[in-house]
Design an enzyme around this catalytic site. Structure first.
Site, PDB file in Angstrom:
ATOM      1  N   ALA A 156       0.828  -1.208   0.000  1.00  0.00           N
ATOM      2  CA  ALA A 156       0.000   0.000   0.000  1.00  0.00           C
ATOM      3  C   ALA A 156       0.862   1.258   0.000  1.00  0.00           C
ATOM      4  O   ALA A 156       0.532   2.246  -0.671  1.00  0.00           O
ATOM      5  CB  ALA A 156      -0.930  -0.012   1.212  1.00  0.00           C
ATOM      6  N   TYR A 157       1.959   1.231   0.730  1.00  0.00           N
ATOM      7  CA  TYR A 157       2.863   2.383   0.788  1.00  0.00           C
ATOM      8  C   TYR A 157       3.490   2.638  -0.582  1.00  0.00           C
ATOM      9  O   TYR A 157       3.520   3.779  -1.067  1.00  0.00           O
ATOM     10  CB  TYR A 157       3.943   2.137   1.841  1.00  0.00           C
ATOM     11  CG  TYR A 157       4.949   3.246   1.988  1.00  0.00           C
ATOM     12  CD1 TYR A 157       4.576   4.498   2.464  1.00  0.00           C
ATOM     13  CD2 TYR A 157       6.292   3.044   1.675  1.00  0.00           C
ATOM     14  CE1 TYR A 157       5.502   5.516   2.612  1.00  0.00           C
ATOM     15  CE2 TYR A 157       7.224   4.054   1.826  1.00  0.00           C
ATOM     16  CZ  TYR A 157       6.833   5.280   2.283  1.00  0.00           C
ATOM     17  OH  TYR A 157       7.755   6.286   2.435  1.00  0.00           O
ATOM     18  N   VAL A 158       3.968   1.570  -1.208  1.00  0.00           N
ATOM     19  CA  VAL A 158       4.570   1.711  -2.527  1.00  0.00           C
ATOM     20  C   VAL A 158       3.548   2.208  -3.546  1.00  0.00           C
ATOM     21  O   VAL A 158       3.870   3.020  -4.420  1.00  0.00           O
ATOM     22  CB  VAL A 158       5.200   0.373  -2.967  1.00  0.00           C
ATOM     23  CG1 VAL A 158       5.543   0.389  -4.449  1.00  0.00           C
ATOM     24  CG2 VAL A 158       6.462   0.084  -2.161  1.00  0.00           C
ATOM     25  N   SER A 171       1.149   4.242  -2.991  1.00  0.00           N
ATOM     26  CA  SER A 171       1.006   5.689  -2.808  1.00  0.00           C
ATOM     27  C   SER A 171       2.194   6.442  -3.385  1.00  0.00           C
ATOM     28  O   SER A 171       2.048   7.526  -3.948  1.00  0.00           O
ATOM     29  CB  SER A 171       0.816   6.022  -1.323  1.00  0.00           C
ATOM     30  OG  SER A 171       2.011   5.869  -0.584  1.00  0.00           O
ATOM     31  N   LYS A 172       3.382   5.869  -3.258  1.00  0.00           N
ATOM     32  CA  LYS A 172       4.569   6.551  -3.769  1.00  0.00           C
ATOM     33  C   LYS A 172       4.707   6.412  -5.285  1.00  0.00           C
ATOM     34  O   LYS A 172       5.316   7.261  -5.940  1.00  0.00           O
ATOM     35  CB  LYS A 172       5.818   6.019  -3.057  1.00  0.00           C
ATOM     36  CG  LYS A 172       5.876   6.407  -1.576  1.00  0.00           C
ATOM     37  CD  LYS A 172       5.829   7.912  -1.379  1.00  0.00           C
ATOM     38  CE  LYS A 172       6.062   8.316   0.067  1.00  0.00           C
ATOM     39  NZ  LYS A 172       6.084   9.771   0.248  1.00  0.00           N
TER      40      LYS A 172
END
Length: 249
Positions: A156-158, A160-161
């Site tokens: 999920a973090y990746v 967003s990035k």
């Protein structure tokens, strides 16, 4: 209007400037003579203390608050910096959040909260920067080297990035003719509270050993690249995401 080349008369706003990489960027730009807006979301006292420290050393700094995803709050923060220092030449957008869980297990409320800060927040800050930066200016966003490392738990973090990197590339092209650059820095494992939170020493040591330089990055390592991209020396670099990670990927 000619490009501004002297860092001593430049003005910067650093989001997330009260701690971690953001604090290091604020300190690095202040040493170069920038007047700096030190943005915070929740750490008002820390941001004000940093601004006072810079002012006491002969520099210029102002603490400004606001949720990066709130367009009204961020417009007010940009207004305050421009009013105090006469304009804006660099925006370094370090503010972000990270929630780590396997994709199958992540609560969707956590997904929404992270994407609100990392995607909507980046869009809001970039929109303000695109409207306000003077010729010769620079916008520096922040991605992550996990885009290439693909660690489990970072999905999920990746995601967003990945949106941040795409936005960076498009905005660089949309600002054709403005003499304003847009780039992103993608740090690798860096010794910040955001990175270290929830990791045991064995995990930290393993990640540190992955770099050919055999250590974690420091906030100061990342701040050096941010200062380069924000200033006249880095002005020919545009529309790029730079992996700042000691050679991991």
């Amino acid at each position: 209007m000619p490009t501004r080349t002297d860092t001593a008369d430049r003005v910067a706003l650093v989001t997330g400037g009260s701690g971690g990489i953001g604090k290091a960027v604020v300190q690095r730009l202040a040493r170069e003579g920038y007047a700096v807006g030190v943005h915070y979301a929740g750490n008002k006292a820390t941001a004000e203390a940093l601004a006072e420290e810079i002012t006491a050393a002969g520099g210029k700094a102002l603490a400004v608050g606001g949720d990066v995803a709130d367009e009204t709050a961020m417009a007010a923060a940009f207004d305050a910096v421009e009013s105090a220092f006469g304009g804006l030449d660099a925006v370094v957008h370090t503010a972000g959040v990270m929630k780590l869980k396997p994709i199958a297990e992540l609560d969707l409320d956590e997904l929404d909260a992270m994407h609100r800060t990392n995607i909507r927040g980046t869009f809001v800050v970039n929109q303000q920067a695109a409207r306000r930066l003077r010729p010769g200016g620079a916008l520096v966003n922040f991605s992550t080297s996990v885009m290439g490392l693909q660690f489990p738990g970072y999905g999920a973090y990746v995601a967003s990035k990945g949106a941040v990197e795409a936005l960076t590339l498009v905005l660089a092209r949309e600002l054709r003719g403005r003499d304003v650059t847009v780039n992103a820095i993608a740090p690798g494992p860096t010794a910040t509270p955001l990175f270290l939170d929830g990791k045991d020493q064995e995990t930290v040591d393993r990640l540190a050993a992955q770099s050919p330089l055999e250590r974690l990055g420091t906030p100061e390592d990342i701040a050096e690249l941010a200062a380069f991209l924000a200033g006249p020396a880095g002005h020919w670099v545009n529309g790029q995401t730079i992996r700042d990670n000691g050679g991991i990927v």
